[in-house]
Design an enzyme around this catalytic site. Structure first.
Site, PDB file in Angstrom:
ATOM      1  N   LYS A  35     132.250  67.811   5.094  1.00 12.68           N
ATOM      2  CA  LYS A  35     131.883  66.782   4.107  1.00 12.68           C
ATOM      3  C   LYS A  35     132.289  67.232   2.701  1.00 12.68           C
ATOM      4  CE  LYS A  35     127.246  68.808   3.769  1.00 12.68           C
ATOM      5  NZ  LYS A  35     125.862  68.721   4.273  1.00 12.68           N
ATOM      6  N   ARG A 134     113.754  64.127   4.995  1.00 16.39           N
ATOM      7  CA  ARG A 134     114.953  63.515   4.405  1.00 16.39           C
ATOM      8  C   ARG A 134     115.399  62.434   5.394  1.00 16.39           C
ATOM      9  NH1 ARG A 134     120.050  67.328   2.777  1.00 16.39           N
ATOM     10  NH2 ARG A 134     120.648  66.823   4.889  1.00 16.39           N
ATOM     11  N   TYR A 268     131.660  76.039 -29.399  1.00 18.00           N
ATOM     12  CA  TYR A 268     130.697  75.114 -30.014  1.00 18.00           C
ATOM     13  C   TYR A 268     129.339  75.778 -30.264  1.00 18.00           C
ATOM     14  CZ  TYR A 268     133.831  71.258 -28.745  1.00 18.00           C
ATOM     15  OH  TYR A 268     134.907  70.419 -28.625  1.00 18.00           O
ATOM     16  N   MET A 316     134.565  71.276 -22.357  1.00 18.56           N
ATOM     17  CA  MET A 316     135.038  70.375 -21.313  1.00 18.56           C
ATOM     18  C   MET A 316     136.268  70.931 -20.592  1.00 18.56           C
ATOM     19  SD  MET A 316     136.160  66.378 -21.497  1.00 18.56           S
ATOM     20  CE  MET A 316     134.619  65.850 -22.218  1.00 18.56           C
TER      21      MET A 316
HETATM   22  C1  LIG Z   1     125.581  69.879   5.014  1.00 20.20           C
HETATM   23  C2  LIG Z   1     124.948  69.843   6.341  1.00 20.20           C
HETATM   24  C3  LIG Z   1     125.159  70.874   7.273  1.00 20.20           C
HETATM   25  C4  LIG Z   1     125.848  72.163   6.922  1.00 20.20           C
HETATM   26  O1  LIG Z   1     124.969  72.951   6.138  1.00 20.20           O
HETATM   27  P1  LIG Z   1     125.346  74.428   5.671  1.00 20.20           P
HETATM   28  O2  LIG Z   1     124.100  74.932   5.060  1.00 20.20           O
HETATM   29  O3  LIG Z   1     126.458  74.280   4.687  1.00 20.20           O
HETATM   30  O4  LIG Z   1     125.763  75.157   6.880  1.00 20.20           O
HETATM   31  C5  LIG Z   1     124.665  70.701   8.545  1.00 20.20           C
HETATM   32  N1  LIG Z   1     123.981  69.581   8.878  1.00 20.20           N
HETATM   33  C6  LIG Z   1     123.730  68.595   7.993  1.00 20.20           C
HETATM   34  C7  LIG Z   1     122.947  67.413   8.415  1.00 20.20           C
HETATM   35  C8  LIG Z   1     124.187  68.699   6.702  1.00 20.20           C
HETATM   36  O5  LIG Z   1     123.912  67.730   5.812  1.00 20.20           O
END
Ligand SMILES: *Cc1c(COP(=O)(O)O)cnc(C)c1O
Length: 381
Positions: A35, A134, A268, A316
């Site tokens: 992802k 979640r 800055y 930036m």
């Molecule tokens: C992102 C994610 C993972 C991977 O998690 P890591 O801690 O990067 O190994 C696995 N399962 C779900 C549902 C996730 O959202």
């Protein structure tokens, strides 16, 4: 190696080796989680290398990410996308042979509708919330969701191929919440199987659980961070200690080097002031590139042979280093983070400096920084 203004070098041999290492630690199948553009590393090259390393599944949050894998001709591994909303194109998911997650009755209905439209059954993974709070179905609604899914399965609209959940405290292997989540998950699996679900895969473990809790592996593990060679348990082990090699090296070429007098305010708001006459070196990377502004007076960088600390505010597009009386010239390469072969910091060092996690350091490297894929054999120590 000459670099562009700035570049993130992506070591595909390390991806393969990391996935193979994870696979060697479990009898479960491996889903490489790709992802968020493969945690900022570049979706397609990483996905292909992960499959070459032994991943038989790829995981994405968004459907668009799963569709991008299929559109690029990655047809062999199973793909699961788990964060679809009602307006997502469920029929396209089914048509592209992408498994989807179902946490609620509306999602089951969307999968059924998508299956009808696509003219084939939808492969669904029922997700229980075993304590993360979640995604996932709360345990008190689980039997009902399972029954509805089984009814849709007997109509041929869906195939319930997975039962799954996610952990809240996997980075702390002995946390009691992991044990209680495991109990809830096992119970949910029992309930579903007793009702007649025959899952291909039951899965719970992220990277940390893959590396530290074999009792969470079931049929499939879902590592993300560890695929990229970063430690999901930085308090306990370094990447090398886990047999992993960091995949991304972030480098830049100095844009300017100049002598300044003592008492010179830097960047800055002059949040850094030189104590003596010294040399300042300008690094052409800033928060627009994903270098956190929280790295102001804190981020570590290897420049002119030594570790330095960002001097003054990260801007930036650029930030400044104070390199004292050491020699450097415009065009010299500096390293923000990498595997450490040349003494450069790691992504975890940036995470500590900025009060965050290494996940955020690598995923936020922006689109202005080209990913340059390198595919060399793994260095043996
Ligand atoms: C992102 C994610 C993972 C991977 O998690 P890591 O801690 O990067 O190994 C696995 N399962 C779900 C549902 C996730 O959202």
């Amino acid at each position: 190696m000459s670099v562009l203004r700035a570049q993130a070098t992506i070591d595909l041999a390390a991806v393969r080796a990391n996935v193979a290492e994870l696979g060697s630690r479990t009898s479960a199948a491996v889903m490489a989680v790709v992802k968020a553009d493969a945690y900022g590393h570049g979706l397609l090259p990483v996905a292909r290398a992960a499959v070459e390393g032994g991943a038989t599944w790829l995981g994405t949050a968004l459907l668009s990410e799963g569709l991008a894998l299929r559109a690029a001709g990655i047809t062999e591994p199973r793909v699961l996308s788990w964060l679809l909303d009602p307006a997502d194109e469920w029929a396209r998911a089914v048509g592209a042979d992408i498994d989807v997650s179902v946490s609620a009755p509306w999602a089951l209905a969307a999968a059924v509708a998508g299956a009808c439209e696509a003219g084939r059954s939808a492969r669904v993974h029922l997700k229980v919330d075993c304590g993360l709070g979640r995604a996932g179905c709360m345990p008190d609604r689980w039997e009902e969701l399972v029954a509805a899914a089984l009814a849709a399965q007997s109509d041929g609209a869906v195939a319930v191929v997975g039962l799954w959940s996610h952990l809240a405290y996997a980075d702390d292997p002995h946390h009691p919440t992991t044990d209680s989540q495991l109990d809830v998950f096992r119970q949910a699996v029992k309930v579903a199987e007793a009702a007649g679900v025959t899952p291909e895969v039951r899965h719970l473990a992220n990277s940390a659980a893959t590396l530290t809790r074999p009792d969470t592996h079931f049929d499939l593990v879902r590592p993300g961070l560890a695929v990229y060679g970063l430690s999901p348990v930085p308090e306990i082990a370094t990447p090398a200690g886990l047999g992993l090699r960091p995949v991304m090296t972030l480098a830049a070429r100095l844009a300017l080097v100049k002598r300044v007098p003592a008492g010179q305010g830097v960047s800055y708001f002059h949040r850094y002031t030189t104590e003596r006459e010294t040399t300042l070196a300008l690094v052409p990377l800033g928060y627009a590139d994903g270098v956190p502004r929280h790295a102001t007076n804190a981020g570590p960088v290897l420049a002119a042979g030594k570790r330095r600390t960002v001097a003054g505010a990260v801007c930036m597009d650029q930030f400044v280093l104070d390199i004292g009386d050491d020699a450097a010239a415009a065009g010299d390469e500096v390293l923000l983070f990498g595997p450490g072969d040349d003494g450069e910091p790691g992504a975890q060092d940036w995470a500590v400096a900025c009060g965050t996690v290494s996940y955020e350091i690598v995923t936020r490297i922006g689109p202005r920084v080209p990913r340059v894929v390198r595919d060399l054999p793994v260095r043996t120590p």
